[in-house]
Motif scaffolding. Sequence first.
Motif, PDB file in Angstrom:
ATOM      1  N   ALA A  88      57.738  44.352  37.711  1.00 32.18           N
ATOM      2  CA  ALA A  88      58.900  43.919  36.931  1.00 32.18           C
ATOM      3  C   ALA A  88      58.468  43.738  35.489  1.00 32.18           C
ATOM      4  N   GLY A 139      65.829  44.051  27.473  1.00 31.66           N
ATOM      5  CA  GLY A 139      65.903  45.001  28.581  1.00 31.66           C
ATOM      6  C   GLY A 139      64.940  44.603  29.672  1.00 31.66           C
ATOM      7  N   GLU A 140      65.155  45.148  30.862  1.00 31.75           N
ATOM      8  CA  GLU A 140      64.275  44.839  31.979  1.00 31.75           C
ATOM      9  C   GLU A 140      64.339  45.962  33.010  1.00 31.75           C
ATOM     10  N   PHE A 141      63.308  46.055  33.819  1.00 33.41           N
ATOM     11  CA  PHE A 141      63.373  46.917  34.996  1.00 33.41           C
ATOM     12  C   PHE A 141      62.460  46.356  36.073  1.00 33.41           C
ATOM     13  N   SER A 142      62.850  46.608  37.316  1.00 35.40           N
ATOM     14  CA  SER A 142      62.069  46.206  38.478  1.00 35.40           C
ATOM     15  C   SER A 142      62.009  47.395  39.418  1.00 35.40           C
ATOM     16  N   LEU A 143      60.802  47.778  39.841  1.00 33.64           N
ATOM     17  CA  LEU A 143      60.619  48.984  40.641  1.00 33.64           C
ATOM     18  C   LEU A 143      59.720  48.702  41.839  1.00 33.64           C
ATOM     19  N   LEU A 202      60.111  40.415  40.037  1.00 30.73           N
ATOM     20  CA  LEU A 202      61.147  40.098  39.055  1.00 30.73           C
ATOM     21  C   LEU A 202      61.343  38.596  38.926  1.00 30.73           C
ATOM     22  N   VAL A 237      56.579  55.564  34.781  1.00 23.70           N
ATOM     23  CA  VAL A 237      57.664  54.796  34.161  1.00 23.70           C
ATOM     24  C   VAL A 237      57.081  53.645  33.345  1.00 23.70           C
ATOM     25  N   TYR A 297      55.573  40.589  32.187  1.00 23.17           N
ATOM     26  CA  TYR A 297      55.539  41.411  33.400  1.00 23.17           C
ATOM     27  C   TYR A 297      54.824  40.707  34.541  1.00 23.17           C
ATOM     28  N   ALA A 326      57.316  53.110  29.273  1.00 25.90           N
ATOM     29  CA  ALA A 326      57.939  51.899  28.732  1.00 25.90           C
ATOM     30  C   ALA A 326      57.004  51.205  27.754  1.00 25.90           C
TER      31      ALA A 326
END
Length: 467
Positions: free
Chosen positions: A23, A35-39, A176, A77, A5, A81
């Motif tokens: 990220a 999996g991934e996420f960027s906020l 990210l 979030v 991260y 996670a």
Amino acid sequence: MFVIYDLETTGLEPQWNVPLQVAFLHTDENLACLGEFSLRCRLPGHIVPSPGALMTTGIRPEQLEQAPLSSTEMLCVIAKALESWAPATIIGYNTIRYDEEILRHAFFTHLLPPYGTQLNGHRRADLLTMVRAVAMLEPNVISIPLNTMGKPSFKLGEVCRVNGIALSEEAAHDALADAKATLALFRHLREVAPITVATLLSLADKAVANRRLAGGEVLLLGGSSRLAPVVGVTPNPTVATSWAAADLTIDPASYLDLAADEIGKLIFSSGPRPIRMIKTNVQPILLAYEQGCHALSPEHRDSQLYHERGARIRSHAGFRANLTAALANRFADREPSPHHEATLYSGGFISNDDARACVRWHGSPWADRPAIAAGFSDERLKAFANRLSLLEAPQSLSPAAWRKGQSWLRDRLTTEADVPWLTVPKALGEVTTLRQTLPPEDIGGHAHLDAIERWLSARNEFFRLAA
């Protein structure tokens, strides 16, 4: 499993800042991404972002107000996670000393578990620490660039580029992009230095470091650029994850018979310190002597001398007793902070009852949250809950509570008093300083700085008129 991260934040001090962009990458043991996420989130109304941080990250003022999530929503979030991905090793680049602290304090002030990266079997590791260890132990397998002063530079982008990993200067400081570059560099290190990386990953478990220091063996402690032979002496009686170790390059005859107060001074002395404090929960570079002695300078490869000194230190009961007393009194005269945000470590752990109430608070409609907040036994949590209601759901407050909150907010942002957080007047002063150091030909930089100044001035004027 691993979680990689990166955060981009409003500023540097963990107590007074929050993430603006995050990220997270979730991988298996082979570092294949699962999996991934960027906020991004909106700026909380009580925080003034550092103009320097906005210039570094490229975040423009309008982005601070137009992101789809509130700070609380984004942090929720992340917390969910981390819980769903447990157990895993949480890794970033320079995260343990920076991003982890920002995230920990943000969780604390948003009524989420502050130590979420250490719950449910999670372990914390830092790729910067691993890069430093590889550079010291196996310098031929990794390239470390030099800065303009001719000294090694461990900046993520520069280390990536000289080792064939793409991360342009323009892409750096995007969460990210930085997280993906961190993952690529981690893969590279595991390939070229598997034994060193495996050793450092084992030290992500604080129990491993604690056992090594308790064992009485001569060890090697890694700093930013060199190794030093040490021996564990005693744990800190007030902090379970802190150990005192003796630097074996220094003759113990100079300090073994000192009184406790004099020994205490050695811990903070300038120059070479005979007593080194080691935090076992931050993945210290702590190796068996045989694993790293080849990296010592020739004049420091005296195994027999170090073993003799280590045995002498550990067998001196008076010294160990005085050192323990010095550690117990180390922060006895430290004044507690009057500000709740700065009391994560000094204000005590959150009780189980309050922790359960925090879960109910997050799961309830805003209209019901003030009543739940009133039931917290921890005054810090009450203050944080009331603040979040003011900033994110002012309609849930009574008229009197709303007026009180607005007065607090105005003072928080515009006060001229000497406070530890960044205020609008301080930020405008920072803009002036930045403008003086920005090259005239940097047209884009000046335009960005102008936009930041207009935005800050508008906030200042808004609260002046409101008053």
